[in-house]
Write a protein that holds these residues in place. Structure first.
Motif, PDB file in Angstrom:
ATOM      1  N   GLU A   1       0.842  -1.197   0.000  1.00 39.87           N
ATOM      2  CA  GLU A   1       0.000   0.000   0.000  1.00 39.87           C
ATOM      3  C   GLU A   1       0.878   1.247   0.000  1.00 39.87           C
ATOM      4  O   GLU A   1       1.720   1.427   0.886  1.00 39.87           O
ATOM      5  CB  GLU A   1      -0.908   0.001   1.236  1.00 39.87           C
ATOM      6  CG  GLU A   1      -1.867   1.152   1.284  1.00 39.87           C
ATOM      7  CD  GLU A   1      -2.736   1.117   2.538  1.00 39.87           C
ATOM      8  OE1 GLU A   1      -3.257   2.183   2.893  1.00 39.87           O
ATOM      9  OE2 GLU A   1      -2.864   0.042   3.155  1.00 39.87           O
ATOM     10  N   THR A   2       0.705   2.111  -1.008  1.00 39.91           N
ATOM     11  CA  THR A   2       1.563   3.281  -1.114  1.00 39.91           C
ATOM     12  C   THR A   2       1.398   4.208   0.087  1.00 39.91           C
ATOM     13  O   THR A   2       0.329   4.292   0.700  1.00 39.91           O
ATOM     14  CB  THR A   2       1.288   4.070  -2.415  1.00 39.91           C
ATOM     15  OG1 THR A   2      -0.075   4.478  -2.432  1.00 39.91           O
ATOM     16  CG2 THR A   2       1.616   3.231  -3.632  1.00 39.91           C
ATOM     17  N   MET A   3       2.504   4.874   0.396  1.00 44.64           N
ATOM     18  CA  MET A   3       2.539   5.764   1.556  1.00 44.64           C
ATOM     19  C   MET A   3       3.590   6.833   1.304  1.00 44.64           C
ATOM     20  O   MET A   3       4.689   6.537   0.809  1.00 44.64           O
ATOM     21  CB  MET A   3       2.913   4.960   2.805  1.00 44.64           C
ATOM     22  CG  MET A   3       3.114   5.763   4.052  1.00 44.64           C
ATOM     23  SD  MET A   3       3.628   4.686   5.420  1.00 44.64           S
ATOM     24  CE  MET A   3       4.092   5.915   6.620  1.00 44.64           C
ATOM     25  N   ALA A   4       3.259   8.059   1.618  1.00 42.82           N
ATOM     26  CA  ALA A   4       4.233   9.146   1.507  1.00 42.82           C
ATOM     27  C   ALA A   4       5.342   8.939   2.539  1.00 42.82           C
ATOM     28  O   ALA A   4       5.085   8.411   3.631  1.00 42.82           O
ATOM     29  CB  ALA A   4       3.545  10.486   1.738  1.00 42.82           C
ATOM     30  N   PRO A   5       6.558   9.338   2.219  1.00 44.60           N
ATOM     31  CA  PRO A   5       7.631   9.207   3.195  1.00 44.60           C
ATOM     32  C   PRO A   5       7.409  10.157   4.370  1.00 44.60           C
ATOM     33  O   PRO A   5       6.913  11.276   4.169  1.00 44.60           O
ATOM     34  CB  PRO A   5       8.889   9.588   2.411  1.00 44.60           C
ATOM     35  CG  PRO A   5       8.400  10.405   1.277  1.00 44.60           C
ATOM     36  CD  PRO A   5       7.021   9.920   0.969  1.00 44.60           C
ATOM     37  N   PRO A   6       7.745   9.723   5.559  1.00 47.30           N
ATOM     38  CA  PRO A   6       7.654  10.635   6.705  1.00 47.30           C
ATOM     39  C   PRO A   6       8.544  11.860   6.466  1.00 47.30           C
ATOM     40  O   PRO A   6       9.623  11.748   5.868  1.00 47.30           O
ATOM     41  CB  PRO A   6       8.168   9.798   7.874  1.00 47.30           C
ATOM     42  CG  PRO A   6       7.965   8.370   7.437  1.00 47.30           C
ATOM     43  CD  PRO A   6       8.177   8.383   5.953  1.00 47.30           C
ATOM     44  N   GLU A   7       8.088  13.006   6.919  1.00 46.89           N
ATOM     45  CA  GLU A   7       8.829  14.255   6.691  1.00 46.89           C
ATOM     46  C   GLU A   7      10.246  14.195   7.251  1.00 46.89           C
ATOM     47  O   GLU A   7      11.173  14.727   6.641  1.00 46.89           O
ATOM     48  CB  GLU A   7       8.067  15.456   7.263  1.00 46.89           C
ATOM     49  CG  GLU A   7       6.873  15.856   6.426  1.00 46.89           C
ATOM     50  CD  GLU A   7       7.221  16.223   4.990  1.00 46.89           C
ATOM     51  OE1 GLU A   7       8.224  16.929   4.751  1.00 46.89           O
ATOM     52  OE2 GLU A   7       6.490  15.786   4.074  1.00 46.89           O
ATOM     53  N   ASP A   8      10.434  13.565   8.407  1.00 46.55           N
ATOM     54  CA  ASP A   8      11.786  13.498   8.976  1.00 46.55           C
ATOM     55  C   ASP A   8      12.714  12.640   8.105  1.00 46.55           C
ATOM     56  O   ASP A   8      13.906  12.918   7.991  1.00 46.55           O
ATOM     57  CB  ASP A   8      11.772  13.011  10.424  1.00 46.55           C
ATOM     58  CG  ASP A   8      11.129  11.657  10.611  1.00 46.55           C
ATOM     59  OD1 ASP A   8      10.206  11.311   9.861  1.00 46.55           O
ATOM     60  OD2 ASP A   8      11.564  10.933  11.535  1.00 46.55           O
ATOM     61  N   VAL A   9      12.175  11.609   7.447  1.00 49.99           N
ATOM     62  CA  VAL A   9      12.974  10.789   6.521  1.00 49.99           C
ATOM     63  C   VAL A   9      13.368  11.638   5.317  1.00 49.99           C
ATOM     64  O   VAL A   9      14.528  11.620   4.890  1.00 49.99           O
ATOM     65  CB  VAL A   9      12.203   9.528   6.085  1.00 49.99           C
ATOM     66  CG1 VAL A   9      12.910   8.824   4.942  1.00 49.99           C
ATOM     67  CG2 VAL A   9      12.023   8.578   7.265  1.00 49.99           C
ATOM     68  N   LYS A  10      12.425  12.405   4.779  1.00 43.66           N
ATOM     69  CA  LYS A  10      12.735  13.276   3.641  1.00 43.66           C
ATOM     70  C   LYS A  10      13.831  14.269   3.997  1.00 43.66           C
ATOM     71  O   LYS A  10      14.773  14.457   3.214  1.00 43.66           O
ATOM     72  CB  LYS A  10      11.478  14.011   3.175  1.00 43.66           C
ATOM     73  CG  LYS A  10      10.517  13.174   2.386  1.00 43.66           C
ATOM     74  CD  LYS A  10       9.260  13.927   2.026  1.00 43.66           C
ATOM     75  CE  LYS A  10       9.487  14.971   0.986  1.00 43.66           C
ATOM     76  NZ  LYS A  10       8.212  15.539   0.474  1.00 43.66           N
ATOM     77  N   ARG A  11      13.716  14.885   5.155  1.00 42.74           N
ATOM     78  CA  ARG A  11      14.736  15.858   5.577  1.00 42.74           C
ATOM     79  C   ARG A  11      16.103  15.197   5.712  1.00 42.74           C
ATOM     80  O   ARG A  11      17.109  15.725   5.246  1.00 42.74           O
ATOM     81  CB  ARG A  11      14.344  16.507   6.907  1.00 42.74           C
ATOM     82  CG  ARG A  11      13.406  17.665   6.786  1.00 42.74           C
ATOM     83  CD  ARG A  11      13.292  18.440   8.091  1.00 42.74           C
ATOM     84  NE  ARG A  11      12.868  17.588   9.202  1.00 42.74           N
ATOM     85  CZ  ARG A  11      11.603  17.281   9.488  1.00 42.74           C
ATOM     86  NH1 ARG A  11      10.632  17.750   8.736  1.00 42.74           N
ATOM     87  NH2 ARG A  11      11.313  16.515  10.504  1.00 42.74           N
TER      88      ARG A  11
END
Length: 128
Positions: free
Chosen positions: A114-124
């Protein structure tokens, strides 16, 4: 952003009869590099409930690596989408270009498809 770099020494069994790295091994090298990159950045997907799957890979060779050479592979995110992101891998031997590979990954809920956006802290973290 300065790319993170992982070094891999080419083993005899990874080369073909032409004495160069068999093309499929470059994907394995990129997989190793991304695993080490995540560890070095402190990203633990199990802890955040997020994971990612390979959707597309585009490899272009500029040269060849041979047995016992060390391939330095730089790793960096070049694009963030809503649930997907692109990672650029650039491989070189002693500064001599060998390959580039752009992999598009799709974020998923851990243990699912199931698709999921990356957590913001992971992106940073991965963008730093």
């Amino acid at each position: 952003m300065i790319p993170w770099t992982h070094s891999i020494r080419v083993r005899y069994g990874e080369c073909d009869m032409q004495r160069v790295v068999f093309n499929a091994n470059y994907l394995a090298y990129c997989d190793d590099a991304v695993e080490q990159w995540l560890a070095a950045k402190g990203v633990r997907v199990n802890d955040v409930g997020w994971d990612f799957m390979l959707k597309k890979s585009t490899i272009e060779w500029q040269g060849a690596a041979t047995v016992h050479e060390t391939i330095d592979i730089s790793v960096e995110v070049t694009r963030w989408g809503t649930t997907s992101f692109d990672v650029l891998f650039t491989g070189a031997v002693e500064g001599r270009p060998v390959f580039t590979n752009t992999i598009t990954y799709v974020g998923v809920k851990l243990g699912t498809k199931e698709t999921m956006a990356p957590p913001e802290d992971v992106k940073r973290t991965l963008s730093a």
